[in-house]
Design a protein around this motif. Structure first.
Motif, short mmCIF file in Angstrom:
data_model
loop_
_atom_site.label_atom_id
_atom_site.label_comp_id
_atom_site.label_asym_id
_atom_site.label_seq_id
_atom_site.Cartn_x
_atom_site.Cartn_y
_atom_site.Cartn_z
N ASN A 13 -4.27 -34.45 15.45
CA ASN A 13 -3.36 -33.43 15.42
C ASN A 13 -3.76 -33.46 13.10
O ASN A 13 -4.00 -32.31 12.80
CB ASN A 13 -1.77 -32.64 15.58
N THR A 14 -3.56 -34.29 13.38
CA THR A 14 -2.73 -34.31 11.80
C THR A 14 -4.46 -33.96 10.91
O THR A 14 -4.82 -33.56 9.83
CB THR A 14 -2.24 -35.22 11.10
N ASN A 15 -5.31 -35.36 11.46
CA ASN A 15 -7.03 -34.91 11.30
C ASN A 15 -7.72 -33.85 10.97
O ASN A 15 -7.88 -33.43 10.34
CB ASN A 15 -8.01 -36.05 12.16
N LYS B 191 -2.72 -25.49 -1.85
CA LYS B 191 -3.13 -26.47 -1.65
C LYS B 191 -2.43 -27.22 -1.44
O LYS B 191 -2.38 -28.09 -0.89
CB LYS B 191 -4.17 -26.87 -2.58
N GLN B 192 -1.12 -27.40 -2.85
CA GLN B 192 -0.33 -28.22 -2.51
C GLN B 192 1.20 -27.76 -1.32
O GLN B 192 1.40 -29.01 -1.02
CB GLN B 192 1.25 -28.41 -3.80
N GLU B 193 0.80 -26.50 -1.05
CA GLU B 193 1.91 -26.66 0.25
C GLU B 193 1.96 -26.95 1.49
O GLU B 193 2.00 -27.17 1.63
CB GLU B 193 1.77 -24.96 0.09
N LEU C 190 2.88 -29.93 4.37
CA LEU C 190 2.83 -29.23 5.27
C LEU C 190 2.58 -30.64 6.74
O LEU C 190 3.46 -31.11 7.10
CB LEU C 190 3.09 -27.57 5.67
N ILE C 191 1.67 -30.40 6.22
CA ILE C 191 0.74 -31.47 6.97
C ILE C 191 1.06 -32.81 6.84
O ILE C 191 1.23 -33.61 7.83
CB ILE C 191 -1.14 -31.43 6.34
N GLU C 192 1.55 -32.56 5.18
CA GLU C 192 2.06 -34.85 5.69
C GLU C 192 3.48 -34.87 5.69
O GLU C 192 4.12 -35.94 6.92
CB GLU C 192 2.33 -34.79 3.83
N ASP C 193 4.33 -33.77 6.11
CA ASP C 193 5.94 -33.57 6.62
C ASP C 193 5.49 -33.49 8.40
O ASP C 193 6.17 -34.37 8.70
CB ASP C 193 6.55 -32.23 6.36
N PRO D 167 7.34 -29.71 13.08
CA PRO D 167 6.65 -29.91 14.23
C PRO D 167 5.41 -29.52 13.86
O PRO D 167 5.00 -28.24 13.15
CB PRO D 167 7.45 -28.47 15.35
N LEU D 168 4.78 -29.09 15.03
CA LEU D 168 2.60 -28.62 14.52
C LEU D 168 3.17 -27.05 13.73
O LEU D 168 1.64 -26.96 13.23
CB LEU D 168 2.14 -28.68 15.87
N VAL D 169 3.52 -26.72 14.86
CA VAL D 169 3.79 -25.07 13.93
C VAL D 169 3.68 -24.65 13.26
O VAL D 169 2.99 -23.59 12.22
CB VAL D 169 4.92 -24.25 15.37
N ALA D 170 4.18 -25.77 12.08
CA ALA D 170 4.84 -24.69 10.93
C ALA D 170 3.27 -25.30 9.97
O ALA D 170 3.03 -23.62 9.71
CB ALA D 170 5.10 -25.98 9.68
N PRO D 171 2.77 -26.35 9.80
CA PRO D 171 1.77 -26.01 8.75
C PRO D 171 0.38 -24.90 9.80
O PRO D 171 -0.31 -24.71 9.01
CB PRO D 171 1.07 -27.67 9.64
#
Length: 318
Positions: free
Chosen positions: A243-245, A263-265, A269-272, A279-283
């Motif tokens: 999912n991260t990929n 971009k930083q934001e 989120l992806i890193e967290d 959870p996945l829903v955040a990013p």
């Protein structure tokens, strides 16, 4: 949503709340009935009742007899239901395979409907290594069909995976309409690229090569080959790594549109999420916001963003 527009899903009648168990009881699953029932059209079946067993009735179990598994009454092994159940199961599985059935919820631990770890008795011992006779025939006749046990649906990841597969298969059938065509196959596959990347990157590559060669097959044969490949791939749960990929891949589409702060934001989120802190829903929410602000036809078509109704809230636990 009208009943004809819902995904057709088979279900053990007791899980739907029907009082058909050996003790005249049921095993009603509230999530299945109250939530999935809003989106699925259920086809309830009780194999025991279907072959003429009464309610209430003596308990039955699977017994290892030489090299054969038989279905007999627990207190009187001379009362054998193996033949009747095998005939009914094969006939029903054959009939259901002709319908656009999108999934099946079976009753855990049942000697007829259990999907796994069903007790098999031998002499004075019992091992949880069997599959219910009815469900075994379903699996053999329809290897592409999403099947899950009622008890396993308490696990957030298993629940999400099952629901995802059911909606994906329903989408596939709806996309093909009355008959599949090369164009329909290609368009459907294009919409599921990110989904396949998240579930099974190797299958994503293999299926890409398969679809590229679609014109080499009779379309009806390709339909069955593709359906099986799709559902086998989605059976593997989408991992946090995959999912991260996918999230990073999607982020790349906005690299020329986002500010440095944006971009930083999204990167944070992806890193967290990758670290298990969100959870996945955040990013996903933020990426969908960017998609609405900076439209992209390819991304907008992807089933990955909305694989099932949001009100099911299945991604909050992933």
């Amino acid at each position: 949503m009208s009943e004809k527009d819902k995904a057709l899903v088979g279900i053990s009648a007791c899980v739907l709340g029907n009082k058909v168990r050996f003790d005249s009881g049921h095993k009603k699953n509230k999530f299945v009935v109250n939530e999935l029932g809003q989106h699925f059209s259920f086809l309830p079946i009780c194999p025991e009742v279907a072959i003429g067993m009464t309610v209430p009735r003596p308990t039955i179990r699977l017994v290892q007899s030489d090299n054969e598994i038989v279905l007999v009454e627990s207190k009187d092994s001379s009362k054998d239901y193996t033949g009747a159940m095998a005939r009914y199961s094969k006939e029903t599985a054959s009939q259901l395979s002709q319908k656009k059935l999108c999934g099946y919820v079976v009753c855990a631990n049942s000697p007829t409907c259990g999907m796994e770890r069903v007790k098999v008795y031998k002499e004075n011992s019992a091992r949880k290594e069997g599959v219910g006779l009815y469900t075994s025939n379903l699996m053999e006749a329809m290897p592409w069909l999403p099947i899950e046990e009622d008890g396993r649906l308490n696990d957030p990841a298993l629940k999400e995976n099952f629901v995802n597969r059911v909606f994906s298969l329903h989408d596939f059938y709806c996309s093909m309409g009355e008959e599949p065509t090369v164009r329909k196959i290609i368009e459907f596959h294009s919409r599921y690229k990110l989904t396949l990347m998240a579930h099974h990157p190797e299958a994503y590559k293999e299926m890409g090569r398969l679809v590229a060669d679609v014109k080499s097959y009779p379309i009806d044969k390709f339909f069955t080959i593709y359906r099986l490949a799709l559902m086998k791939a989605l059976q593997q749960q989408a991992s946090r790594k995959n999912n991260t990929n996918v999230l990073m891949h999607v982020r790349g589409y906005f690299k020329r549109s986002l500010s440095k702060t944006q971009k930083q934001e999204i990167g944070r989120l992806i890193e967290d999420y990758r670290k298990g802190e969100l959870p996945l829903v955040a990013p996903l929410v933020l990426l969908k916001h960017y998609l609405s602000s900076y439209p992209n036809d390819y991304l907008s078509s992807q089933a990955y963003f909305d694989p099932y109704p949001q009100e099911l809230r299945l991604r909050y636990g992933l």
